[in-house]
Design an enzyme around this catalytic site. Structure first.
Site, short mmCIF file in Angstrom:
data_model
loop_
_atom_site.label_atom_id
_atom_site.label_comp_id
_atom_site.label_asym_id
_atom_site.label_seq_id
_atom_site.Cartn_x
_atom_site.Cartn_y
_atom_site.Cartn_z
N GLY A 82 0.89 -1.37 -0.02
CA GLY A 82 -0.20 0.57 -0.04
C GLY A 82 0.83 1.32 0.14
N GLY A 83 2.30 1.22 0.15
CA GLY A 83 2.88 2.03 -0.39
C GLY A 83 2.45 3.45 1.44
CB CYS A 118 -1.40 7.04 1.56
SG CYS A 118 -2.88 7.72 1.61
CG HIS A 127 -29.33 28.39 5.57
ND1 HIS A 127 -28.26 28.82 5.62
CD2 HIS A 127 -29.97 28.50 6.48
CE1 HIS A 127 -28.74 29.65 7.30
NE2 HIS A 127 -29.70 29.74 7.53
#
Length: 463
Positions: free
Chosen positions: A42-43, A45, A449
């Site tokens: 996964g490296g 990260c 809103h």
């Protein structure tokens, strides 16, 4: 030398560029090998960066909100943090993500996942040293380097003789330290500093530059420093570490040259967070005819091609910007050029990012400092979060929104959103920039809103 195998493509590293690229090449029918030297797939990260740190940041925020419960009219008992359980939660999520990545690669046809350390033998040949020290030789006409980066170690007298942690090892602490001292004042430093302060540690940040987050505008960095100080974090800026030593009581003593003179800081735990360097040292790039820059990064062109034909560099190893989403975009560029219309380029792409302090800092486009340096005629819109209805309703009013707008065209050049969910609000501005919307159109846009994004109306009214 061991076995010899020929492939149509070799990918070095299973990070956010390498992993999807290997699968795309394999799906396109190209026999591909992907090499990973770590135990987990996964490296940075998944294993050491985004996934584990943001998991722990979430735990720290819960502790912070629990201590603030009375502000919302909610009664709670004493708040304590079990760092061992925080760590276990982090480990489970990392393991789940990593195992999912591994299974995805292993189950992909035409793709072989190989664990070991890669080094070049020539432009087309890679040696892989497996964990059991056996070796294999792999050959391919296309090679992609996604080797990532690792924490840098500053040259401070005595540092090599004392125990210290980096951004990976600090996440393995089982107990909250009494006093965490952090050398460095960048993104990693402020995230970990606030996290461990909320866990209950006393925290001191030592930054040699004149401000925290030196890439940011001064007003943004000053506001974030104020927020950290309000939470009890001691920040020493323009302060240079002179030496580090261990005393007889087991504390680490840091001698710092500050604007007010020399100061001694005693740490129960020392974290070194002075940036990252590319993980290129063991790749033997010279054998492939690739020269690195003075920082050790691999130079590439706008198509991510290195000096050697057929060899590409993706992600952190090629130099900034070192973000997961940029690494993934590198993959998309390579995929487009090899399997698509061939028009992929990094030219002009947006580089958004978020610093996951609380409140978050979301950034995209040019800062005011950068706009000034480029000689652009610009205006600045600025709105404190205390003027945002949704922030008031949720009692999250720290920080401000800031946008830089070109004077003549009304084009949005960039934005910094330091506020609750700042990364999400920044993303709204980015989408507007991607679509070519002007500041006036955001000012007059209809937003639901009450939402935080609705405050963009008010922000651009400031122009």
């Amino acid at each position: 030398m061991g076995t010899r195998e020929s492939y149509e493509a070799i990918v070095i590293g299973t990070g956010q560029a390498g992993k999807p690229l290997a699968r795309s090449l394999a799906e396109a029918g190209r026999r591909t090998a992907i090499i990973e030297k770590e135990e987990k797939v996964g490296g940075s990260c998944v294993v050491r960066g985004c996934t584990p740190t943001k998991t722990m940041v979430a735990s720290a925020r819960v502790a912070y909100l629990a201590r603030r419960a009375t502000d919302y009219g909610v009664s709670t008992g004493p708040v304590s943090v079990d760092l061992d359980r925080v760590r276990e939660r982090k480990r489970k999520i990392v393991d789940r993500f990593s195992e999912g990545n591994r299974k995805g690669l292993e189950q992909q046809a035409n793709l072989e996942l190989i664990f070991g350390e890669a080094s070049f033998l020539s432009e087309r040949e890679i040696r892989v040293t497996r964990p059991d020290r056996t070796e294999a030789r792999l050959k391919a006409p296309l090679i992609f380097i996604n080797a990532g980066a690792r924490p840098s170690v500053p040259d401070i007298p005595g540092l090599s003789d004392v125990p210290y942690l980096d951004s990976t090892s600090i996440m393995e602490l089982a107990r909250v330290p009494d006093h965490l001292v952090i050398i460095g004042g960048g993104y990693i430093s402020v995230e970990f500093g606030q996290m461990f302060r909320r866990f209950g540690a006393r925290v001191t940040i030592v930054q040699r530059r004149e401000q925290l987050l030196p890439r940011e505008d001064e007003d943004v960095a000053t506001e974030l420093a104020t927020i950290l100080r309000e939470e009890g974090i001691d920040t020493l800026v323009s302060s240079v570490p002179q030496s580090v030593a261990r005393n007889g009581e087991g504390s680490t003593i840091l001698v710092v040259d500050t604007p007010e003179g020399g100061r001694t800081v005693s740490a129960s735990v020392l974290l070194v967070a002075t940036g990252r360097v590319p993980d290129t040292a063991g790749l033997n790039l010279e054998a492939a005819g690739i020269e690195v820059d003075p920082g050790g990064f691999i130079p590439v062109n706008e198509r991510l091609e290195t000096q050697a034909e057929g060899i590409y560099a993706l992600g952190d190893v090629k130099g900034g910007p070192a973000f997961t989403h940029i690494s993934y975009d590198d993959y998309r560029i390579i995929e487009r050029n090899l399997l698509g219309d061939g028009k992929g380029t990094i030219r002009g792409r947006f580089v958004p990012y978020t610093v996951f302090t609380d409140p978050e800092l979301g950034r995209v486009g040019l800062s005011e400092r950068q706009a000034k340096a480029e000689g652009l005629a610009y205006r600045v819109a600025k709105l404190p979060m205390s003027h945002v209805a949704r922030a008031l309703e949720s009692d999250e009013t720290r920080g401000f929104m800031k946008a830089v707008v070109e004077t003549d065209t009304d084009r949005i050049l960039g934005a910094a959103i330091l506020g609750v969910n700042g990364g999400e609000v920044m993303s709204v501005v980015q989408v507007a920039m991607m679509g070519g919307l002007s500041a006036r159109e955001l000012r007059d846009g209809v937003f639901a809103h009450p939402t935080l994004s609705e405050s963009l109306n008010n922000l651009f009214m400031k122009l």
